[in-house]
Enzyme design. Sequence first.
Site: not given
Length: 441
Positions: A67, A112-114
């Site tokens: 994201c 962001g992050k995943g």
Amino acid sequence: MTTSAQTADTLNLFENAKLQFEQALTWIDSIKVGIIDYLISPKRTIHVRFPVNMDDGSIQTFHGFRCLHNRVRGPGKGGIRYHPDVTEAEVAALAAFMTWKTAVVDIPFGGGKGGIVCNPKELSRSELRRITRRFVMELGDTIGPHTDIPAPDVYTDQQTMAWIYDTFDLMHQGENNLAVVTGKPLEIGGSVGRDEATARGSLYATQQLIERGVVPDMRTLNGIRVAVQGYGNAGSIAAKLFHECGARIVAVSDSRGAIASDSGLDPLHVLEHKDETGSVVGFPGTTEISNEELLAYDCDILIPAALECQIHAENAADIKARLIVEDANGPITMAGDKILQEKGVVVLPDIVANAGGVVVSYFEWVQNLENQQWDLEKVDRKLRKKMNRAVDDTVDRWTALRTRHEDGFNDGNSGPTLRDAALVVAIERIATVVLQRDIWP
Ligand code: NAD
């Protein structure tokens, strides 16, 4: 007694992040409605499903997310976690935290992050390597040194970052790709000081906060009683660093339980015990207590450094600490926050308290782009400067909002918290750049 805050509580991280954002907006008197809509939702979330050869010869399909919440101030920045409970909503909430965090410490990144839905405890190293490499291939150019830059998070580490770098580098040969990911091993472009950065940043932020006189009758860490929930990277190093500054570590915990000693623990000996036995529990000369008892332990500073939503409507009233330093992301729910505010407990919010990690990730990115290697003295000096500035900006805004509140501004509200102030600083910084860039055609 049940308060209205208690009845409205939610243990969902995404819901809490949204409530925090909405509350912060009540402290901003001029922001375009369209900008609020733009900031509240992620810019994009990529879903990928991909097959991986397992060690037993079978093929398993994995589901991954990345994201990018916002990138007006710079490329996306945030970790990648491997966990069975990863969801799109969780990743989106954590990406939003990163947007606010990078803005409040004023580094040129967005959020962001995943994550990949998997159970790393049941996967071999070789399976984790194949999963990571395939995920990076699937993400393609949606990550990159100037696009979106991953980092370690829950159950990903330096080795995972080395695999990410190597896979991306194979896909972009002939370029300097080191800056595509941070948290790498030192030998391939990692920064000295990254391992301790989150905890060290929280120490610097706490010192600055108490020097500013925000916590009544607390001007030094010397002799201060500290309890720490979680004894991993953030928690165990925070315990060590606070102890080095004269604080007394009176209770610590991990997923198996908690221990207490009013005469004080030696954090390094506790860590040795945890390394040998798998837990802090059983450390000689301590009393075993529950994790709930740890949160309510008689101390001056409580450092939640484990999981989200740990302090909530049901237990916030029991907290005895005068200051909570949020090393974990989102450890207090909105209802918990309200109760703590009524009790006069000061909360140093996560987007400031644990930002040291992303600040040193930023330093790693700069060193990679410039092919430089800084020494520890330089990293720590620059980290302290960033953390002090973030605390000062937050406290200054909090003071100004309190004055305005006393004059009737936002008078339906019980007064600004440091969390509100930090979010206001972050949101205004981002909104300013949105307007200056004139991002809509
Ligand atoms: P970690 O995996 O190294 O450590 C987590 C610790 O929490 C472990 O000791 C684990 O046993 C303990 N724990 C798990 N469940 C628990 C429970 N129910 N009660 C008490 N302890 C429990 O993780 P970490 O990197 O230290 O991260 C901890 C928190 O800090 C997370 O919220 C993370 O998002 C946040 N954080 C970490 C960093 C970083 O650089 N490491 C940066 C920013 C924020």
